[in-house]
Design an enzyme around this catalytic site. Structure first.
Site, PDB file in Angstrom:
ATOM      1  N   GLU A 156       0.818  -1.225   0.000  1.00 14.29           N
ATOM      2  CA  GLU A 156       0.000   0.000   0.000  1.00 14.29           C
ATOM      3  C   GLU A 156       0.846   1.267   0.000  1.00 14.29           C
ATOM      4  O   GLU A 156       0.587   2.201   0.768  1.00 14.29           O
ATOM      5  CB  GLU A 156      -0.978  -0.008   1.181  1.00 14.29           C
ATOM      6  CG  GLU A 156      -1.903  -1.221   1.152  1.00 14.29           C
ATOM      7  CD  GLU A 156      -2.911  -1.235   2.312  1.00 14.29           C
ATOM      8  OE1 GLU A 156      -2.808  -0.392   3.205  1.00 14.29           O
ATOM      9  OE2 GLU A 156      -3.793  -2.111   2.304  1.00 14.29           O
ATOM     10  N   ASN A 197       2.445  -4.803  -3.312  1.00 13.72           N
ATOM     11  CA  ASN A 197       1.059  -5.217  -3.107  1.00 13.72           C
ATOM     12  C   ASN A 197       0.198  -3.984  -2.858  1.00 13.72           C
ATOM     13  O   ASN A 197       0.614  -3.082  -2.129  1.00 13.72           O
ATOM     14  CB  ASN A 197       1.036  -6.135  -1.869  1.00 13.72           C
ATOM     15  CG  ASN A 197      -0.240  -6.907  -1.679  1.00 13.72           C
ATOM     16  OD1 ASN A 197      -0.709  -7.565  -2.618  1.00 13.72           O
ATOM     17  ND2 ASN A 197      -0.809  -6.866  -0.487  1.00 13.72           N
ATOM     18  N   HIS A 233     -10.034  -6.142  -2.266  1.00  9.82           N
ATOM     19  CA  HIS A 233     -11.058  -6.095  -1.225  1.00  9.82           C
ATOM     20  C   HIS A 233     -12.258  -5.389  -1.859  1.00  9.82           C
ATOM     21  O   HIS A 233     -12.338  -4.167  -1.875  1.00  9.82           O
ATOM     22  CB  HIS A 233     -10.556  -5.315  -0.003  1.00  9.82           C
ATOM     23  CG  HIS A 233      -9.424  -6.008   0.686  1.00  9.82           C
ATOM     24  ND1 HIS A 233      -9.601  -7.202   1.363  1.00  9.82           N
ATOM     25  CD2 HIS A 233      -8.105  -5.716   0.779  1.00  9.82           C
ATOM     26  CE1 HIS A 233      -8.431  -7.592   1.860  1.00  9.82           C
ATOM     27  NE2 HIS A 233      -7.515  -6.714   1.515  1.00  9.82           N
ATOM     28  N   GLU A 264      -5.455 -10.913  -1.716  1.00 13.11           N
ATOM     29  CA  GLU A 264      -6.270 -10.712  -0.493  1.00 13.11           C
ATOM     30  C   GLU A 264      -7.746 -10.571  -0.823  1.00 13.11           C
ATOM     31  O   GLU A 264      -8.417  -9.660  -0.352  1.00 13.11           O
ATOM     32  CB  GLU A 264      -5.847  -9.428   0.245  1.00 13.11           C
ATOM     33  CG  GLU A 264      -4.382  -9.321   0.560  1.00 13.11           C
ATOM     34  CD  GLU A 264      -4.043  -8.087   1.409  1.00 13.11           C
ATOM     35  OE1 GLU A 264      -4.973  -7.436   1.935  1.00 13.11           O
ATOM     36  OE2 GLU A 264      -2.859  -7.793   1.535  1.00 13.11           O
ATOM     37  N   ASP A 266     -11.627 -10.483  -0.961  1.00 12.68           N
ATOM     38  CA  ASP A 266     -12.915 -10.720  -0.309  1.00 12.68           C
ATOM     39  C   ASP A 266     -13.948  -9.782  -0.927  1.00 12.68           C
ATOM     40  O   ASP A 266     -13.592  -8.811  -1.588  1.00 12.68           O
ATOM     41  CB  ASP A 266     -12.865 -10.614   1.228  1.00 12.68           C
ATOM     42  CG  ASP A 266     -12.193  -9.362   1.736  1.00 12.68           C
ATOM     43  OD1 ASP A 266     -12.063  -8.389   0.970  1.00 12.68           O
ATOM     44  OD2 ASP A 266     -11.799  -9.340   2.914  1.00 12.68           O
TER      45      ASP A 266
HETATM   46  C1  XIL Z   1      -5.958  -6.754   8.073  1.00 12.56           C
HETATM   47  C2  XIL Z   1      -6.245  -7.946   8.967  1.00 12.56           C
HETATM   48  O1  XIL Z   1      -7.096  -8.826   8.287  1.00 12.56           O
HETATM   49  C3  XIL Z   1      -6.860  -7.496  10.263  1.00 12.56           C
HETATM   50  O2  XIL Z   1      -6.990  -8.596  11.160  1.00 12.56           O
HETATM   51  C4  XIL Z   1      -6.027  -6.399  10.886  1.00 12.56           C
HETATM   52  O3  XIL Z   1      -6.675  -5.904  12.046  1.00 12.56           O
HETATM   53  C5  XIL Z   1      -5.799  -5.263   9.901  1.00 12.56           C
HETATM   54  O4  XIL Z   1      -5.205  -5.789   8.735  1.00 12.56           O
HETATM   55  N1  XIL Z   1      -4.657  -4.930   3.505  1.00 12.56           N
HETATM   56  C6  XIL Z   1      -3.630  -5.729   3.945  1.00 12.56           C
HETATM   57  C7  XIL Z   1      -3.853  -6.662   5.080  1.00 12.56           C
HETATM   58  O5  XIL Z   1      -2.551  -5.741   3.337  1.00 12.56           O
HETATM   59  O6  XIL Z   1      -2.698  -6.864   5.849  1.00 12.56           O
HETATM   60  C8  XIL Z   1      -4.986  -6.203   5.956  1.00 12.56           C
HETATM   61  O7  XIL Z   1      -5.237  -7.196   6.933  1.00 12.56           O
HETATM   62  C9  XIL Z   1      -6.213  -5.925   5.122  1.00 12.56           C
HETATM   63  C10 XIL Z   1      -5.932  -4.810   4.141  1.00 12.56           C
END
Ligand code: XIL
Length: 351
Positions: A156, A197, A233, A264, A266
């Site tokens: 990020e 990422n 996400h 990642e 969802d």
């Molecule tokens: C999130 C986790 O799922 C949570 O448990 C934590 O509180 C915060 O981070 N982007 C990312 C991940 O790269 O590491 C994040 O994971 C979600 C967003």
């Protein structure tokens, strides 16, 4: 001779078509379907506590061929004091993966969140902060040399407007921190695939443009960067790109020699969700991403962030949203799970 070749070719075509019409075998797991392909992986994020619950552990081991530690390799967990390390939880993830023949994606070496107070509150010169970064990366990546196949080295780094995100790393080191992080990681494990990422880069736009510029300039300097991770996400399923758009976006990076991976995924629904349209929209969104990955040779896999609604980070982070995973809170597979199985099966049969 020509005739028999033609007949043989027709027979193969018929066999493929017949096979393609067969329904996906009911017991085939995501991982077993993905395994039948050329090395494409299907993953999930995990927490060590899940290994202690037998239904969860069985599901993780049987359905997924890759695992990503959700939190335990982040700075605040693994490196709680300047010279204090907490490796046990990360070791547990790597041990579980090795026991079950799974790949590990390390996550994450440089981020602006989940950092310990000693780091964010410290006052360091540029050289001191570089030394802290090098110590962190070489210790963590070196510990798992040859055992963690991919690392999210920088996470990020780009703000929503396409500028470099204002972080302790940018402020303390300058834009060079990105190059340095990749070089430190490569020195600690020359065989690891090193990723940058980010989120909201799957539909082009300002962030993706900056990312492409970062990747191109790092590669021109010979920096060891190997892949782009798409978080995906998807908070609003209708904002998902089509599979074609997403695949084209991945190809812009793949054509510059990069691997790509969905790291990642969802798909959060606004609550209360519509029981008819919600799960279908969600399946469409998961399906779009899986199709995009399958269409791009350089796409190494798809990882879902949390396998079940019971584990999901979404309700805690985005109040009013949830039900984002491919299994519900009772570990029952949702339509999105079935969609991914079908795509893997059709894809396999079409080859
Ligand atoms: C999130 C986790 O799922 C949570 O448990 C934590 O509180 C915060 O981070 N982007 C990312 C991940 O790269 O590491 C994040 O994971 C979600 C967003």
């Amino acid at each position: 001779m020509r005739r028999s070749v033609r007949v043989g070719g027709l027979a193969v075509l018929v066999a493929v078509l017949v096979a393609a019409c067969r329904p996906v075998p009911p017991d085939a797991t995501l991982r077993s379907l993905a395994d039948l392909r050329d090395g494409r992986l299907i993953g999930t994020s995990v927490e060590p506590a899940q290994f202690g619950r037998s239904a969860d552990a069985t599901l993780i081991a049987s359905q997924f061929s890759s695992v990503t530690p959700e939190n335990v390799m982040k700075w605040e967990v693994v490196h709680p004091g300047p010279s204090t390390w907490n490796h046990a939880p990360g070791d547990a993830v790597v041990a579980f993966a090795e026991e079950h023949g799974q790949r590990v994606r390390g996550h994450t070496l440089v981020w602006h969140r989940q950092n310990p107070a000693w780091l964010t509150g410290g006052s360091y010169s540029r050289d001191e902060l570089i030394a802290v970064l090098e110590d962190h990366i070489s210790t963590l990546v070196g510990r798992y040399e040859g055992r963690v196949a991919q690392w999210d080295v920088v996470n990020e780094a780009i703000a929503d407007d396409g500028t470099l995100r204002d972080t302790i790393w940018l402020r303390g080191i300058g834009p060079d921190y990105i190059r340095l992080a990749f070089e430190f990681a490569h020195a600690a494990d020359p065989d690891a695939e090193l990723f940058i990422n980010d989120y909201l880069i799957e539909r082009g736009g300002a962030k993706a443009a900056t990312l492409l510029w970062i990747v191109a300039s790092l590669r021109a300097q010979g920096v060891p960067i190997h892949g782009v991770g798409y978080q995906v996400h998807a908070l609003v399923p209708s904002l998902m790109p089509t599979p074609e758009q997403f695949a084209d976006e991945m190809r812009r990076f793949a054509s510059r020699g990069m691997l790509v991976e969905i790291t990642e995924m969802d798909v959060a629904l606004q609550l209360p969700s519509d029981p008819t349209t919600g799960p279908q929209q969600q399946a469409d969104a998961y399906g779009s991403a899986v199709m995009a990955c399958l269409a791009v040779r350089e796409c190494t896999g798809v990882t879902t962030w949390n396998y079940s609604d019971a584990e999901s980070w979404i309700p805690g982070e985005f109040p009013g949203f949830g039900e984002a995973s491919i299994y519900d809170a009772e570990l029952r597979p949702k339509p999105a799970y079935e969609r991914i199985r079908q795509l893997l099966w059709w894809n396999l049969r079409a080859r």
